[in-house]
Design an enzyme around this catalytic site. Sequence first.
Site, PDB file in Angstrom:
ATOM      1  CB  CYS A   1       3.236   7.376   3.169  1.00  0.00           C
ATOM      2  SG  CYS A   1       3.709   6.268   4.407  1.00  0.00           S
TER       3      CYS A   1
ATOM      4  CB  CYS B   1       5.867  -2.508  16.191  1.00  0.00           C
ATOM      5  SG  CYS B   1       7.653  -1.961  16.026  1.00  0.00           S
TER       6      CYS B   1
ATOM      7  CB  CYS C   1       2.456  -1.807  12.918  1.00  0.00           C
ATOM      8  SG  CYS C   1       3.022  -1.466  12.430  1.00  0.00           S
TER       9      CYS C   1
ATOM     10  CD  GLU D   1      -3.419  -1.121   1.850  1.00  0.00           C
ATOM     11  OE1 GLU D   1      -3.848  -1.869   1.996  1.00  0.00           O
ATOM     12  OE2 GLU D   1      -3.089  -0.498   3.074  1.00  0.00           O
TER      13      GLU D   1
ATOM     14  CB  CYS E   1       7.233  -5.032   8.811  1.00  0.00           C
ATOM     15  SG  CYS E   1       8.704  -4.546   9.467  1.00  0.00           S
TER      16      CYS E   1
ATOM     17  CG  ASN F   1      -4.534   6.234  12.945  1.00  0.00           C
ATOM     18  OD1 ASN F   1      -5.511   6.648  13.528  1.00  0.00           O
ATOM     19  ND2 ASN F   1      -3.103   6.343  12.648  1.00  0.00           N
TER      20      ASN F   1
ATOM     21  N   GLY G   1       6.419  -1.994   5.683  1.00  0.00           N
ATOM     22  CA  GLY G   1       8.300  -2.212   6.084  1.00  0.00           C
ATOM     23  C   GLY G   1       8.897  -1.689   6.958  1.00  0.00           C
TER      24      GLY G   1
ATOM     25  CB  CYS H   1       0.162   6.755  11.305  1.00  0.00           C
ATOM     26  SG  CYS H   1       2.325   6.244  11.890  1.00  0.00           S
TER      27      CYS H   1
END
Length: 367
Positions: free
Chosen positions: A104, A115, A118, A91, A111, A295, A164, A338
């Site tokens: 972005c 984290c 995320c 994306e 990834c 988010n 990533g 984000c």
Amino acid sequence: MTVNLLDFDQPKLVKFFTEQGEKTFRAKQLMRWMHHFGVHDFEQMTDIARPLRESLAATAEIRPPEVKLEQISDDGTRKWLIEAGGGNGIETVFIPEDERGTLCVSSQVGCALECTFCSTGRQGFNRNLTVAEIIGQLWVANKALGRDPKGDRIISNVVMMGMGEPLANFDNVVTALNIMLDDSAYGLSRRRVTVSTSGLVPAMDRLGDECPVALAVSLHAPNDKLRDEIVPINQKYPLKELMAACRRYLEKAPRDFVTFEYVMLDDVNDKLQHAQELLSLVQDVPCKFNLIPFNPFPDSGYRTSSSDNIHRFRDVLMRAGHIVTTRKTRGDDIDAACGQLAGQVQDKTRRVEKRVLIHHRQRQAVI
């Protein structure tokens, strides 16, 4: 086998043409056609002799990535789901603002850093993107957005903050950065191109040596104990090493500060004591802070900090003399905010499968 010339920066194009017995200036010509004008058909390159155009068509191609889906948010944010082969998709997000337009860009399919807050990290990891797939996101977005009434490109800034960890795909990311900065291609300023990292210290040093651009560090915690939990790479490169790497980077960076990104997680890292710890941590690192309201995504296990907590946290940092911004939530109605980028990832790390198995075992133990 044809080569995709979007994989080449100008030095690699020089080598490509030299090996064919062509003049080196052909590299600059081709860069302008591919990136400045967005042309992928050799026949349209009118200042290149026909025999060379025919030779290029027989041995090479300019193949941008394929867009599978485009979405436009109510606030003007645009998101593209881009084909990455093997059932995978990445994306790319464009965020329009009054004074700039920011793209972005993703660097990996998924990834590997895990984290915990995320959405991308929850999906696991498949592979690194090629140079063509990284710079191709900028190529595709420029094509879609066009130019403003003055003839200027809509995209003024690029942030490597998509899916990533950019510095885990170092060579391909740096080649793509070189294309972004090349005056024959996109001509972006080093100050307007930002690489975000979760803290891969050796790669930060390499970036400072090879292609210093603006740096953002995904910090998210003011002490090692908490950061070990929510940003696991901290277990390998703890905060003392990370802060030292930031100081070294600033010796070569185009900006005189590092941006520390800090996602605000309710009752996790948003207390006033965390803000005070943060001040102590960065006391000798010139920086500004970007506070990011979390988010939400399904089964994240986290809540967004309240506005009052974010404001109090911000005020502690500002009273100490720091510049602090609170990121506006943009594109959340199309999952473009984000931490929400998920794409389509065929997980080679089997992370989702392992998590389901652990959850099942935990439930069985309770029963």
